[in-house]
Design a protein around this motif. Structure first.
Motif, short mmCIF file in Angstrom:
data_model
loop_
_atom_site.label_atom_id
_atom_site.label_comp_id
_atom_site.label_asym_id
_atom_site.label_seq_id
_atom_site.Cartn_x
_atom_site.Cartn_y
_atom_site.Cartn_z
N ALA A 1 0.83 -1.20 0.00
CA ALA A 1 0.00 0.00 0.00
C ALA A 1 0.87 1.25 0.00
N PHE B 1 0.49 3.96 -3.03
CA PHE B 1 -0.07 5.28 -2.75
C PHE B 1 1.00 6.31 -2.40
N ARG C 1 3.80 6.53 -0.64
CA ARG C 1 4.42 6.83 0.65
C ARG C 1 5.84 6.28 0.75
N ALA D 1 -6.69 -0.07 -2.75
CA ALA D 1 -6.31 -0.30 -1.35
C ALA D 1 -7.15 -1.39 -0.70
N ILE E 1 -4.55 -0.54 6.06
CA ILE E 1 -4.18 -0.53 4.63
C ILE E 1 -4.86 0.64 3.92
N GLU E 2 -6.17 0.79 4.15
CA GLU E 2 -6.87 1.93 3.54
C GLU E 2 -6.34 3.25 4.14
N ILE F 1 -3.32 3.90 4.84
CA ILE F 1 -2.10 4.26 4.10
C ILE F 1 -2.48 4.96 2.79
N ALA F 2 -3.55 4.47 2.13
CA ALA F 2 -3.99 5.11 0.89
C ALA F 2 -4.44 6.53 1.16
#
Lengths: 478, 79
Positions: free
Chosen positions: A372, A376, A378, A406, B39-40, B42-43
């Motif tokens: 992730a 995205f 990071r 995600a 996890i979401e 992090i998005a």
């Protein structure tokens, strides 16, 4: 690491190796389920328990890279011992070293530095493993102090620790507030369970911890109460880097054993090591071991920001524990039938290696989070040919799925594995100095290039769900 | 950056993740109550970091667990 520190660490490693040849018997410790007193006493004399603790509190004040180097050496000798020591010098004492008050350090850190006390860290609960937001252990006010209630599981060093750092909710400081509370085994209400019967690292102690209305003064909370989320990233990062370094040490020992066995075993009129397939296995193991060393080197750089430190230590822990499993398994294979016999030491080594893929963050979770981070934006990396392939794949996925990507944990998991292998290739190139190291780094790059493709296709989500539904139906009917 | 702008951006991301309309996202409801995990998170953090040109701690959504509280925190951070 300064030149003086490097020299001191090398001397310590040599001393450990000399001592080990006479006094450390990993198989005997495994059979007996513990360490002889004289072994722990010798480690105290060598200052092993104070490696990471600041000098003013009785330790050596070594940085993470140096402590990793020593733990790697211990792991090459006895994985159980490395687990006990690694937990003590990392998660067991790190928060106290960094955030404790002077009074707390005087009272607890000094005996921890000398090894008079050993440390344990209790975070995992029956209902809260990778998801620490689900912990239910609570420390609530009563009178002038606190009362702690809850249950912890898989507490490393639980059977012989004198200081437990226990992660607990502290609702008086906010809904999400958590703190680390130091508990002693003789605090009324503390109940330590019997030693767990484990697959590996059987000489290390793993127990449950039950806390029933344990009343303690408020000065048992490390640093600012309710602030553990600010304290944990560094502590957990140290823990993961030390696991990664232990894996590196174990892998080196497994490789050395495979090299020795295949050089001495004569088959078809020649040593096994003359066979092309054996040489290829050994070359792959050597390249992987070098990539693991490089990941420890990268993860133990404390000069990067907190987010990058967390990401690097997660990557190193996940990569090295998978690599360690692969190297130990291949080494056992190259030993042939001998490797299946306890006397060879390989069965214990393989069983010991298994836990590294689970504790300090299960690899499935870490890879999914790392994937992730890559998807995205990071994680920032320098350009490379391997990185370009990965980035192109990520761009296609983002275009297809947007943010919903995600929610596809399977894709994130694969991306994480791919990204970590690529990072290990970059780290190996960065670390390579000698001609031999350049060869090892180049071979690892080739291996990554071959291993990358299967991790990059877009999986058919519908088929995976249909397969799972059919499997569940079959199990329910059975 | 105003709180409304940040809330709108967050609402768009969360509604896309949940495959629902932006108006259906309750600003006071916890992210975890919607089934969003780390996890979401992090998005969401990755998008906010790019958009606001900030580095945000990984535990941000733990400390600010709803759209309203996260938006409030980000307004302070960008003020």
């Amino acid at each position: 690491m300064s030149a003086a520190e490097q020299a001191a660490v090398q001397e310590l490693r040599r001393g450990l190796a000399r001592f080990a040849s006479r006094h450390i018997d990993a198989q005997r410790n495994d059979k007996e389920g513990g360490f002889p007193d004289e072994l722990l006493e010798a480690l105290r004399d060598m200052g092993i328990f104070g490696l990471s603790i600041p000098e003013e509190w009785g330790g050596s004040g070594l940085g993470l890279a140096s402590v990793c180097s020593v733990v790697s050496e211990i792991a090459s000798l006895d994985r159980s011992l490395a687990t006990a020591v690694g937990l003590h010098v990392g998660m067991g004492t790190r928060t106290l070293s960094l955030f404790g008050t002077d009074e707390q350090r005087e009272r607890f850190l000094k005996p921890l530095a000398s090894g008079e006390y050993l440390a344990a860290f209790a975070a995992t609960e029956p209902g809260a493993g990778s998801d620490l937001s689900a912990i239910t252990t609570r420390a609530v006010p009563r009178g002038d102090g606190l009362v702690v209630d809850g249950s912890k599981v898989f507490v490393t060093n639980g059977g012989f620790a004198q200081v437990f750092s226990v992660l607990a909710r502290m609702p008086e400081y906010g809904e999400a507030a958590v703190g680390l509370v130091m508990l002693r085994p003789d605090d009324p209400g503390v109940e330590i369970g019997p030693p767990e019967d484990k697959l590996g690292i059987r000489a290390s102690s793993t127990t449950t911890l039950h806390l029933d209305a344990v009343a303690v003064p408020r000065d048992r909370v490390i640093g600012s109460p309710g602030q553990a989320t600010l304290q944990l990233p560094s502590t957990l990062g140290w823990g993961r880097a030390l696991v990664a370094s232990g894996c590196s040490g174990v892998s080196g020992a497994a490789l050395a054993s495979a090299v020795a066995h295949t050089a001495g075993r004569i088959q078809f009129g020649a040593p096994l090591s003359k066979l092309a397939v054996v040489r290829e296995h050994l070359a792959d193991m050597d390249a992987l071991c070098f990539a693991m060393e490089a990941m420890v080197h990268r993860a133990s750089d404390e000069g990067v920001g907190e987010g990058e430190f967390t990401r690097r230590t997660c990557a190193a822990k996940a990569f090295n524990s998978e690599g360690c499993w692969e190297v130990c398994d291949t080494s056992l294979q190259l030993h042939g039938g001998t490797g299946f016999i306890e006397e060879s030491g390989m069965p214990v080594m393989l069983c010991d290696a298994r836990i590294n893929r689970i504790f300090d963050g299960a690899n499935d979770m870490l890879f999914t989070q790392l994937g992730a981070n890559e998807a995205f934006g990071r994680a920032k990396h320098p350009p490379s040919a391997l990185r370009e392939r990965l980035d192109a794949h990520i761009a296609a996925l983002r275009k297809q799925f947007g943010f919903r990507l995600a929610r596809n944990y399977g894709v994130m998991w694969r991306l994480g594995q791919a990204a970590v292998m690529v990072e290990a290739a970059e780290a190996a190139v960065d670390l390579a100095q000698s001609e031999a190291d350049v060869l090892r780094a180049e071979h690892w790059q080739d291996m990554v290039s071959r291993r990358l493709e299967p991790l990059m296709p877009t999986p058919d989500r519908g088929r995976i769900d249909a397969l799972f539904d059919a499997l569940r139906d079959r199990m329910e009917r059975a | 950056m105003s709180k409304t702008e940040i809330e709108t951006r967050l609402r768009d991301i969360v509604s896309e993740l949940l495959e629902c309309g932006p108006a259906e996202v309750d600003a006071d409801r916890k992210f975890t109550d919607y089934g969003l995990s780390s996890i979401e998170a992090i998005a969401i953090l990755g998008d906010l970091e790019d958009w606001l040109d900030l580095d945000l701690p990984t535990n941000t959504l733990w400390d600010y667990p709803s759209l309203d509280r996260l938006a409030g925190y980000l307004v302070e951070l960008t003020a």
